[in-house]
Design a protein around this motif. Structure first.
Motif, PDB file in Angstrom:
ATOM      1  N   GLU A 195      -8.189  -0.023  -2.193  1.00 54.84           N
ATOM      2  CA  GLU A 195      -8.317  -0.127  -0.870  1.00 54.84           C
ATOM      3  C   GLU A 195      -8.058  -1.464  -0.178  1.00 54.84           C
ATOM      4  OE1 GLU A 195     -12.357   0.564   0.049  1.00 54.84           O
ATOM      5  OE2 GLU A 195     -12.387   2.704  -1.094  1.00 54.84           O
ATOM      6  N   ASN A 196      -7.823  -2.418  -1.134  1.00 60.21           N
ATOM      7  CA  ASN A 196      -7.370  -3.856  -0.791  1.00 60.21           C
ATOM      8  C   ASN A 196      -6.783  -4.498  -1.751  1.00 60.21           C
ATOM      9  OD1 ASN A 196      -9.386  -5.083  -2.411  1.00 60.21           O
ATOM     10  ND2 ASN A 196     -10.972  -4.387  -0.876  1.00 60.21           N
ATOM     11  N   THR A 255       0.753  -1.165   0.137  1.00 59.37           N
ATOM     12  CA  THR A 255      -0.043   0.032   0.065  1.00 59.37           C
ATOM     13  C   THR A 255       0.846   1.189   0.097  1.00 59.37           C
ATOM     14  OG1 THR A 255      -0.251  -0.227   2.362  1.00 59.37           O
ATOM     15  CG2 THR A 255      -1.911  -1.094   1.172  1.00 59.37           C
TER      16      THR A 255
END
Length: 108
Positions: free
Chosen positions: A74-75, A18
């Motif tokens: 987001e993931n 991330t």
């Protein structure tokens, strides 16, 4: 060689986190734009008859990539979906669309 490098950039997405997702996606997107520009310039130089259609396909992908990346990741599932989308688009584009251009350039 550019196609190989594009796929290496897509493969590089496997190791992103991330923290570095933005840099990796930006690197891929920047190189896609360079590749498309080079390819379109070569098509112009050989008077490729389907140049306008090819440019539309390139523009459509760039717009799709912008839209996807603006939404963020987001993931891991979204990141994997992005990677799969880019990989499949490139594979299909190269094997089907670019091969027409390649065959035309070889006949010149």
């Amino acid at each position: 060689e550019q196609h190989k490098y594009l796929f290496s950039l897509v493969d590089k997405l496997d190791s992103i986190t991330t923290e570095n997702v933005h840099d990796s996606v930006e690197e891929l997107f920047d190189y896609i734009k360079i590749h498309f520009s080079d390819e379109e310039e070569h098509m112009r130089s050989i008077s490729y008859p389907s140049l306008a259609e090819h440019i539309v396909k390139h523009s459509k992908l760039c717009n799709q990539l912008i839209e996807i990346t603006l939404n963020g990741f987001e993931n891991e599932e979204q990141m994997n979906g992005f990677k799969e989308f880019v990989y499949n688009w490139l594979k299909e584009h190269i094997l089907q669309i670019d091969m027409k251009y390649f065959k035309f350039s070889q006949s010149r």
